[in-house]
Design a protein around this motif. Structure first.
Motif, PDB file in Angstrom:
ATOM      1  N   TRP A 790      46.934  35.872  43.198  1.00 37.22           N
ATOM      2  CA  TRP A 790      46.899  36.207  45.003  1.00 37.22           C
ATOM      3  C   TRP A 790      47.353  35.357  45.282  1.00 37.22           C
ATOM      4  O   TRP A 790      48.591  35.625  46.566  1.00 37.22           O
ATOM      5  CB  TRP A 790      46.126  36.545  45.596  1.00 37.22           C
ATOM      6  CG  TRP A 790      45.945  37.841  44.817  1.00 37.22           C
ATOM      7  CD1 TRP A 790      44.519  38.540  44.015  1.00 37.22           C
ATOM      8  CD2 TRP A 790      46.424  40.028  44.865  1.00 37.22           C
ATOM      9  NE1 TRP A 790      44.946  40.108  43.174  1.00 37.22           N
ATOM     10  CE2 TRP A 790      45.675  40.865  44.154  1.00 37.22           C
ATOM     11  CE3 TRP A 790      47.659  40.136  45.152  1.00 37.22           C
ATOM     12  CZ2 TRP A 790      46.078  41.743  44.393  1.00 37.22           C
ATOM     13  CZ3 TRP A 790      48.115  41.359  45.576  1.00 37.22           C
ATOM     14  CH2 TRP A 790      47.504  42.487  45.319  1.00 37.22           C
ATOM     15  N   PHE A 791      47.402  33.958  45.261  1.00 36.94           N
ATOM     16  CA  PHE A 791      47.545  32.899  45.961  1.00 36.94           C
ATOM     17  C   PHE A 791      49.362  33.143  45.786  1.00 36.94           C
ATOM     18  O   PHE A 791      50.780  32.326  46.713  1.00 36.94           O
ATOM     19  CB  PHE A 791      47.259  31.712  46.031  1.00 36.94           C
ATOM     20  CG  PHE A 791      45.768  31.539  45.830  1.00 36.94           C
ATOM     21  CD1 PHE A 791      45.393  31.254  47.502  1.00 36.94           C
ATOM     22  CD2 PHE A 791      44.514  31.887  45.436  1.00 36.94           C
ATOM     23  CE1 PHE A 791      43.922  31.026  48.504  1.00 36.94           C
ATOM     24  CE2 PHE A 791      43.677  32.098  46.268  1.00 36.94           C
ATOM     25  CZ  PHE A 791      43.352  31.325  47.537  1.00 36.94           C
ATOM     26  N   HIS A 813      47.228  39.688  51.137  1.00 41.62           N
ATOM     27  CA  HIS A 813      46.293  38.701  52.600  1.00 41.62           C
ATOM     28  C   HIS A 813      44.989  39.049  51.802  1.00 41.62           C
ATOM     29  O   HIS A 813      43.874  38.167  52.412  1.00 41.62           O
ATOM     30  CB  HIS A 813      46.725  38.853  53.908  1.00 41.62           C
ATOM     31  CG  HIS A 813      48.154  38.177  53.762  1.00 41.62           C
ATOM     32  ND1 HIS A 813      49.175  38.484  54.672  1.00 41.62           N
ATOM     33  CD2 HIS A 813      48.505  36.734  54.291  1.00 41.62           C
ATOM     34  CE1 HIS A 813      49.811  37.895  54.936  1.00 41.62           C
ATOM     35  NE2 HIS A 813      49.402  36.592  54.585  1.00 41.62           N
ATOM     36  N   ASN A 814      44.570  40.069  52.212  1.00 40.36           N
ATOM     37  CA  ASN A 814      43.212  40.916  51.802  1.00 40.36           C
ATOM     38  C   ASN A 814      42.682  40.149  50.205  1.00 40.36           C
ATOM     39  O   ASN A 814      41.258  40.212  50.672  1.00 40.36           O
ATOM     40  CB  ASN A 814      42.718  42.007  51.699  1.00 40.36           C
ATOM     41  CG  ASN A 814      43.237  43.236  53.260  1.00 40.36           C
ATOM     42  OD1 ASN A 814      43.033  42.207  53.723  1.00 40.36           O
ATOM     43  ND2 ASN A 814      43.860  43.756  53.620  1.00 40.36           N
ATOM     44  N   ALA A 815      43.672  40.185  49.536  1.00 43.89           N
ATOM     45  CA  ALA A 815      43.142  40.484  48.295  1.00 43.89           C
ATOM     46  C   ALA A 815      42.544  38.125  48.390  1.00 43.89           C
ATOM     47  O   ALA A 815      41.414  38.058  47.592  1.00 43.89           O
ATOM     48  CB  ALA A 815      43.770  39.963  47.238  1.00 43.89           C
ATOM     49  N   ILE A 816      43.424  37.684  48.988  1.00 43.29           N
ATOM     50  CA  ILE A 816      42.754  36.256  49.287  1.00 43.29           C
ATOM     51  C   ILE A 816      41.150  35.915  50.027  1.00 43.29           C
ATOM     52  O   ILE A 816      40.833  35.375  50.238  1.00 43.29           O
ATOM     53  CB  ILE A 816      44.039  35.017  49.087  1.00 43.29           C
ATOM     54  CG1 ILE A 816      45.407  35.478  48.473  1.00 43.29           C
ATOM     55  CG2 ILE A 816      43.534  34.232  49.996  1.00 43.29           C
ATOM     56  CD1 ILE A 816      46.373  34.951  49.292  1.00 43.29           C
ATOM     57  N   GLY A 817      41.328  36.905  50.815  1.00 39.64           N
ATOM     58  CA  GLY A 817      40.516  36.983  51.698  1.00 39.64           C
ATOM     59  C   GLY A 817      38.915  37.196  51.048  1.00 39.64           C
ATOM     60  O   GLY A 817      38.070  36.528  51.353  1.00 39.64           O
ATOM     61  N   ASP A 818      39.365  38.007  49.920  1.00 40.07           N
ATOM     62  CA  ASP A 818      38.317  38.389  49.224  1.00 40.07           C
ATOM     63  C   ASP A 818      37.525  37.033  48.343  1.00 40.07           C
ATOM     64  O   ASP A 818      36.376  36.979  48.284  1.00 40.07           O
ATOM     65  CB  ASP A 818      38.581  40.122  48.320  1.00 40.07           C
ATOM     66  CG  ASP A 818      38.945  40.770  48.827  1.00 40.07           C
ATOM     67  OD1 ASP A 818      37.841  41.051  49.931  1.00 40.07           O
ATOM     68  OD2 ASP A 818      39.025  42.350  48.687  1.00 40.07           O
ATOM     69  N   TYR A 819      38.753  36.578  47.650  1.00 39.42           N
ATOM     70  CA  TYR A 819      38.691  35.047  47.165  1.00 39.42           C
ATOM     71  C   TYR A 819      37.483  34.471  47.691  1.00 39.42           C
ATOM     72  O   TYR A 819      36.912  34.033  47.263  1.00 39.42           O
ATOM     73  CB  TYR A 819      39.479  34.771  46.915  1.00 39.42           C
ATOM     74  CG  TYR A 819      39.968  33.909  46.017  1.00 39.42           C
ATOM     75  CD1 TYR A 819      39.430  33.364  44.477  1.00 39.42           C
ATOM     76  CD2 TYR A 819      39.668  32.575  46.593  1.00 39.42           C
ATOM     77  CE1 TYR A 819      39.396  31.777  44.066  1.00 39.42           C
ATOM     78  CE2 TYR A 819      39.638  30.921  46.203  1.00 39.42           C
ATOM     79  CZ  TYR A 819      39.505  30.902  44.458  1.00 39.42           C
ATOM     80  OH  TYR A 819      39.610  30.027  44.026  1.00 39.42           O
ATOM     81  N   ASN A 828      37.879  30.844  56.192  1.00 40.79           N
ATOM     82  CA  ASN A 828      38.868  30.771  55.312  1.00 40.79           C
ATOM     83  C   ASN A 828      39.568  32.478  55.025  1.00 40.79           C
ATOM     84  O   ASN A 828      39.901  32.693  55.788  1.00 40.79           O
ATOM     85  CB  ASN A 828      38.816  30.231  54.051  1.00 40.79           C
ATOM     86  CG  ASN A 828      38.111  28.503  53.964  1.00 40.79           C
ATOM     87  OD1 ASN A 828      37.504  28.426  54.729  1.00 40.79           O
ATOM     88  ND2 ASN A 828      39.127  28.045  53.408  1.00 40.79           N
ATOM     89  N   ALA A 829      38.539  32.977  54.541  1.00 44.99           N
ATOM     90  CA  ALA A 829      38.519  34.119  54.948  1.00 44.99           C
ATOM     91  C   ALA A 829      39.460  35.125  56.020  1.00 44.99           C
ATOM     92  O   ALA A 829      39.935  36.094  55.817  1.00 44.99           O
ATOM     93  CB  ALA A 829      37.348  35.218  54.168  1.00 44.99           C
ATOM     94  N   GLU A 840      37.435  46.359  57.920  1.00 42.05           N
ATOM     95  CA  GLU A 840      35.889  45.916  57.946  1.00 42.05           C
ATOM     96  C   GLU A 840      35.647  44.895  57.078  1.00 42.05           C
ATOM     97  O   GLU A 840      34.269  44.967  57.443  1.00 42.05           O
ATOM     98  CB  GLU A 840      35.640  47.001  56.810  1.00 42.05           C
ATOM     99  CG  GLU A 840      35.041  48.203  56.342  1.00 42.05           C
ATOM    100  CD  GLU A 840      35.128  49.018  55.357  1.00 42.05           C
ATOM    101  OE1 GLU A 840      34.429  49.178  53.829  1.00 42.05           O
ATOM    102  OE2 GLU A 840      36.224  49.737  55.091  1.00 42.05           O
ATOM    103  N   ARG A 841      36.025  43.878  56.185  1.00 46.53           N
ATOM    104  CA  ARG A 841      35.965  42.158  55.763  1.00 46.53           C
ATOM    105  C   ARG A 841      36.030  41.478  57.042  1.00 46.53           C
ATOM    106  O   ARG A 841      34.882  40.730  56.948  1.00 46.53           O
ATOM    107  CB  ARG A 841      36.450  41.894  54.585  1.00 46.53           C
ATOM    108  CG  ARG A 841      36.646  43.378  53.113  1.00 46.53           C
ATOM    109  CD  ARG A 841      35.108  43.105  52.823  1.00 46.53           C
ATOM    110  NE  ARG A 841      34.352  42.213  52.642  1.00 46.53           N
ATOM    111  CZ  ARG A 841      34.661  41.620  51.488  1.00 46.53           C
ATOM    112  NH1 ARG A 841      35.495  42.231  50.078  1.00 46.53           N
ATOM    113  NH2 ARG A 841      34.169  40.534  51.042  1.00 46.53           N
TER     114      ARG A 841
END
Length: 1191
Positions: A790-791, A813-819, A828-829, A840-841
């Motif tokens: 995702w980066f 953005h959400n996938a990197i947040g999940d990472y 960072n998230a 939610e996250r």
């Protein structure tokens, strides 16, 4: 554990550099420096050499024992003239201490790569028999034959000396903490001294019981625990005598040492670097030959024999371990032999994870490392008393001793106390299922569904299950008791039939056998049990039934079945590998037909082997430092390596250099993981590269294997030969590959095909570059999306021209947040979740960061009834933030949850307020709970206030009445008690009013006023039948009002009025104690000279049962005193007195004066409904009873 002599041996006469040394120089001693690797050897005629073996190779695959080693140092140290008898290293300070037969001691130091004399000492009286440095290298203890002992410091200073008279010394050693010295005597005794030379006691030598004749000590070695212990309280002090008797002790006073009879003549002993193996060197008589044979025997700290190594030569005089425990140096005649050791590491391999265990000096447990070789991540688990590690598929079994302090589950405990545990773990070390057993798991085998553990007498099978989505039927099966077949125990002498009605009985495990189990192995359909006599028992599996017994001429140490269970590989205790065909029928020498045949292939010095998972004729084996691959019992050319084989699949062998890993077990490197291709794979690759696809295709047709077809398919793809690629994918049954080739066929552009193929081979950077060069950023992004990179997706979205896809940008953005969230990098998230609008996250991150302000702002920013609001509210509840939680619950229209939160957090006022404002039905139960909560804490007045505020006047009145009663019993000030009764009565009045108002709302019409009042009273009557005090709410207040009024009037001198008021108190005996009422009445009557009334009061007092005899006597005496002087008659008899006697038509009483009201002019209080004479009320602003304002 396996050991074999290395080809490398050092000849002290000739040497590789032809150093001139007198012929036949016999060696006397040898010592290997554990840290720096120097080997010192001493011999006759002053011979002293320091050697150093070093591996010299540039090949990364050749490491450890497989790497060629050469002498990097070979120095003669000159200074001794007599035979050098003692050599000892000080590893901490890099010093060598040597001594010869003349008593000369020399300390040598290393300077610029060579050894030089540093200190010399000679007593000239006796010969040095032994020298020992303590654990930290600060002190040395030297013992002489004549009994002299000297303890000196590392810098050469003498600390203390002592002469032990009449004693011949021959050995000395320090304890690990340097507090104890053990001295070995020439007569075989061992004396224990403290570190100042004071005698403590003689050591008890249990191993010499029933021994006669002269004996001498062959060696004393105390392992200092520098690398940890294999078990808590592990034996570490080894003492051995020349007659072969040996004892291993936990400490110097151990009353139950481990006893060993080696059955040999012993010259020396030494522990390996971790105290797990004791090597005992010497010689043994051979019955068939006249001469003695040199041998080294190996033992565990618990006395278990690990094996025997035969050594050539006439006489062995000394031995020493290498620092890593992988080699042992043996001084024999004028040679140094090196034996390679292949330790029995506790290790395994499951789903790309190498599991290995080692000991640490700072912890009593084993440190078990789960090293994920794919991601190079490791997970650590500490395990007490680990016995073994066994792996299969994705799981591993850790066999351990049960923790005595750990309570076991009831259903895990049968008749016996379970003393061992089999812990099923996944590949990251998470325990999935522990199984407590009462059988020593000396041998453990594992299949995809079962674990088999064997002691010497019996074996146990357990069908393990791992977490997955279960059907109701499967859940039902799991809950069945173990007796229905998930666990079984079989004795090795039993003949099980395979029926399912076996009994789970641990008593089988303690029945002895003459022929113990020595090895086991299992596949999905066969279980093999090897016995010490050479008998191999074959059972069907999983329904265990004995199918066949085979007899071999060796004692198996390791058994292994091929992938179709047709052939068994056996490595015996001497390291000889043989093979047995289980199903072949042959005719034996007697002409009988038997099942099973021993194959002719035999290999020596084998210490590891592994069958291929996908071919029953392929296997790899380790012979010394070479790996051989066999196909149909024909070997390929060997590969030089010393790795342990992890896996053999797809024509590739994966092996791990455990020796190298365990030198630094905390930091395993991928360099220590080796992949070897077998010949057919190498040949196919060479054919494809050099000859071409067609010829290679023919070769693979002749030697088919899915891996080779895959290799051909990949080569054809690279050359865009789609037809061959498709054919090859079909042959190796790769459906994904077939689909990929079809998709390629539909593409028009050659460069597009090329890019897709490059991506298929995992060269993603190159593929992405090609897509971008074709101006197909969408395909580059698609590629990165598939990879989950995702980066890179975000980078491509931002750098490309034109508008980025908003939804994809948000997703990135959400996938990197999940990472970052997965790695607990919440800050960072948060940044990425804000950009991705993932509320939610974001809430979860704020919660984890304890940023409650951010969480509150998020809740405020959400629209009403948002699905996330209840979750945020719960987060606030968990941290006790009531106001924010209530706000969130109200915003999502959940007032009940808000009230529950207030109750949960003890914010009762807020709860009641919310319940009232939202007209909740549950307010009654809520109030009851809060009131109960307050009453529990003795906060009764708070509970009353709570009920009063909530308009629950009846409950409040009951509590207030109760307080007033309690205060009255405590004989509190009457005024306070009256106030409490007044408050209770006022609450009852409010209750009456509430009932009337409630009915007034219900009844409509012209007569509503009168009707509603009547209905209110009727309803009140029905509701309050249980508690009748509502009818006479004012009685308590009246009683104490008249009680106080009578006393006030008496003290003010209005005795007649006081008497009238006191007479009213007779109606209130249920509220005020009778003794107080009649005492006051007697007093007022006496003061008013109404002695008749006074007499009656005294009669009443004397008849009270509550008074003691003594008190009654006092009243009688007082009455006698009064009535001897005055006649008991009332002097003034008025009409009022007759009215005050009671009876029907009783006149109302003025509460201001206590007098009866006989006039028509009087005032009535609107609150308490009591009367006051018209002429009296003008003196008051407030009602004398209830204190409400006079209007």
């Amino acid at each position: 554990m396996f050991f074999y002599l290395s080809k490398k041996c050092w000849d002290c006469q000739r040497g590789p550099q032809q150093i001139a040394v007198p012929n036949n120089v016999k060696l006397k001693c040898i010592s290997w420096n554990k840290d720096q690797g120097f080997i010192a050897c001493g011999g006759e005629d002053g011979l002293l050499k320091v050697l150093r073996l070093e591996t010299q190779t540039d090949d990364s695959k050749l490491r450890g024992l497989a790497a060629p080693s050469n002498l990097s140092m070979n120095q003669n140290l000159e200074g001794h003239s007599g035979a050098v008898q003692v050599v000892t290293w000080n590893e901490q300070y890099q010093k060598l201490t040597t001594s010869d037969q003349n008593g000369l001691i020399i300390v040598w130091m290393l300077y610029k790569g060579s050894w030089y004399e540093e200190m010399i000492n000679n007593r000239n009286k006796s010969v040095v028999r032994s020298m020992s440095w303590n654990a930290d290298g600060q002190k040395i203890c030297i013992v002489y034959e004549d009994g002299a002992v000297i303890v000196g410091s590392v810098d050469g200073n003498r600390i203390w000396g002592k002469d032990l008279k009449g004693i011949q010394l021959c050995h000395v050693t320090w304890s690990a903490d340097s507090k104890i010295l053990l001295f070995g005597m020439a007569n075989g005794e061992i004396h224990i001294y403290d570190n100042q030379g004071n005698f403590i006691m003689k050591m008890k030598l249990n191993c010499l019981v029933n021994v006669t004749g002269a004996i001498s000590i062959a060696g004393i070695h105390w392992y200092h625990g520098t690398e940890g212990y294999v078990e808590p309280d592990c034996p570490c002090l080894a003492i051995c005598f020349d007659n072969g008797r040996c004892q291993i002790m936990r400490h110097e006073n151990d009353q139950n040492p481990i006893l060993i009879d080696t059955g040999m003549y012993v010259v020396g002993i030494q522990w390996n670097h971790i105290g797990s193996v004791l090597a005992v060197a010497g010689s043994q008589k051979v019955v068939t030959q006249d001469k003695d044979v040199n041998i080294v025997q190996f033992y565990t700290p618990f006395g278990e024999h690990l094996g025997t190594l035969k050594v050539p030569g006439k006489q062995m005089c000394s031995l020493s371990w290498e620092g890593g425990g992988l080699k042992i140096a043996l001084a024999v005649d004028s040679f140094i032999y090196f034996a390679n050791i292949r330790p029995d590491y506790k290790w395994g391999y499951c789903s790309n994870t190498v599991v290995y265990a080692y000991t640490r000096p700072d912890r009593p447990e084993y440190c078990v490392v789960f090293w994920d070789t794919k991601n190079n991540e490791k997970y650590i688990k500490y395990v007490k008393s680990l016995i073994s590690i066994t792996t299969c598929g994705d799981f591993c079994i850790l066999a351990t001793k049960a923790d005595e302090n750990h309570p076991q589950e009831e259903n895990e405990m049968e008749t016996f106390g379970a003393t061992y545990v089999l812990v099923l773990c996944n590949s990251i070390g998470t325990p999935l299922d522990p199984k407590y057993i009462d059988l020593v798991p000396l041998f453990v085998a594992m299949t995809k569904t079962h674990v088999i553990a064997a002691s010497k007498e019996a074996f146990y099978t357990w069908q393990y299950r791992v977490a997955k989505k279960l059907t109701a039927l499967e859940i039902n099966q799991i809950t069945r008791s173990r007796k229905e077949g998930r666990e079984r125990i079989y004795h090795v002498d039993d003949v099980p039939s395979g029926s399912v009605d076996g009994v789970f009985d641990y008593s089988k495990a303690i029945q002895g056998t003459r022929d113990p189990i020595c090895a086991i192995t299992a596949s999905d359909k066969t279980l093999i049990v090897g016995r010490e006599s050479g008998i191999i028992q074959r059972y069907s599996f999983p329904n265990v039934a004995l199918i066949q017994k085979y007899s071999l001429d060796c004692r198996a140490c390791q058994l292994s079945l091929n992938c179709n269970s047709s052939r068994l590989a056996i490595i015996d205790i001497a390291g000889v590998l043989t093979f047995f065909d289980l199903d072949t029928r042959v005719t034996d020498s007697t002409g009988q037909q038997v099942v099973g045949e021993l194959l002719k292939l035999e290999r020596k010095d084998v210490w590891d082997m592994k069958w291929a998972k996908d071919n029953p004729d392929l296997f790899a084996m380790m012979e010394k430092t070479r790996m051989y691959v066999f196909r149909n019992l024909d070997p390929e050319e060997p590969i030089q390596t010393s790795g342990y084989i992890c896996n053999f699949e797809d024509l590739e062998i994966k092996s791990v250099l455990l020796d190298e890993i365990l030198k630094n077990p905390d930091h395993p490197s991928k360099d220590y993981l080796m992949n070897f291709e077998i010949r057919s794979l190498r040949d196919s690759r060479a054919l494809i590269e050099k000859v071409g696809i067609e010829d290679a295709s023919q070769f693979i047709e002749d030697n088919p294997h899915p891996r080779l077809w895959r290799l051909l398919a990949e080569a054809a793809l690279q050359k865009l030969d789609l037809y061959t690629a498709q054919q090859a994918f079909v042959r190796c049954k790769d459906y994904q590959g077939i689909k990929f080739v079809k998709r390629l066929g539909n593409l028009q552009s050659e460069s597009m095909k090329q890019a897709e193929i490059i991506a298929y081979f995992g060269r993603f950077e190159e593929a992405e570059g090609m897509y971008l060069a074709m101006d197909r950023r969408d395909l580059a992004i698609g590629l990165r999306l598939k990879l989950g990179d995702w980066f890179r997706v975000l980078h491509l979205l931002k750098t490309g021209s034109g508008d980025a896809d908003d939804s994809l940008l948000e997703q990135a953005h959400n996938a990197i947040g999940d990472y970052f969230a997965d790695r607990q990098k919440w800050l960072n998230a948060v940044q990425y979740y804000v950009k991705g609008r993932n509320q939610e996250r974001l809430a979860e991150c704020y919660y984890m960061l304890e940023d409650y302000e951010g969480l509150e702002n998020l809740a405020n920013s959400l629209p009403e009834n948002h699905k996330l609001l209840p979750e945020i509210a719960q987060m606030f509840v968990r941290v006790g933030m009531c106001e924010q939680a209530v706000s969130a619950f109200l915003k999502c229209n959940q007032p009940k949850a808000a009230v529950d939160t207030c109750v949960h957090l003890n914010q009762w006022n807020k709860a009641v307020e919310l319940a009232k404002s939202h007209s909740m039905k549950e307010i009654g139960s809520l109030l009851a709970r809060y009131a109960a909560h307050l009453l529990e804490k003795n906060k009764t007045l708070d509970a009353i206030e709570l009920y009063r505020k909530a308009s629950y006047f009846f409950e409040a009145a009951k509590l207030m009445y109760k307080i007033a009663d309690e205060e009255a019993k405590k004989r509190t000030k009457p005024l306070r008690v009256k106030k409490l009764y007044v408050l209770s009565a006022l609450l009852i009045e409010q209750y009456h009013e509430q009932m009337k108002n409630a009915q007034r709302g219900k009844v409509k019409g012209k007569n509503s006023e009168a009707t509603s009042a009547l209905a209110g009273l009727l309803e009140e009557e029905v509701l309050s039948t249980s508690s009748r005090f509502t009818d006479n709410a004012w009685r308590g207040a009246e009683a104490y009002h008249f009680f106080i009024l009578a006393q006030r009037q008496l003290y003010e001198g209005y005795v007649d009025t006081a008497l009238k008021t006191a007479l009213h108190l007779r109606d209130y005996e249920d509220i005020i104690p009778s003794v107080e009422i009649y005492s006051l009445l007697a007093l007022c009557a006496c003061a008013s000279r109404a002695f008749g009334t006074c007499s009656k009061a005294f009669i009443k007092l004397e008849s009270l049962e509550t008074l003691s005899a003594e008190q009654k006597q006092q009243y009688e005496d007082l009455a006698l005193e009064i009535f001897t002087k005055h006649t008991p008659k009332d002097n003034r008899k008025s009409e009022l007195n007759s009215l005050l006697e009671g009876g029907e038509g009783k006149l109302p009483t003025c509460i201001a004066t206590g007098s009866p009201i006989i006039e028509y002019q009087f005032w009535v209080c609107k609150v308490c409904k009591h009367y006051v004479l018209a002429q009296e009320i003008s003196n008051y602003n407030f009602c004398p009873l209830c204190h409400s304002p006079v209007e």
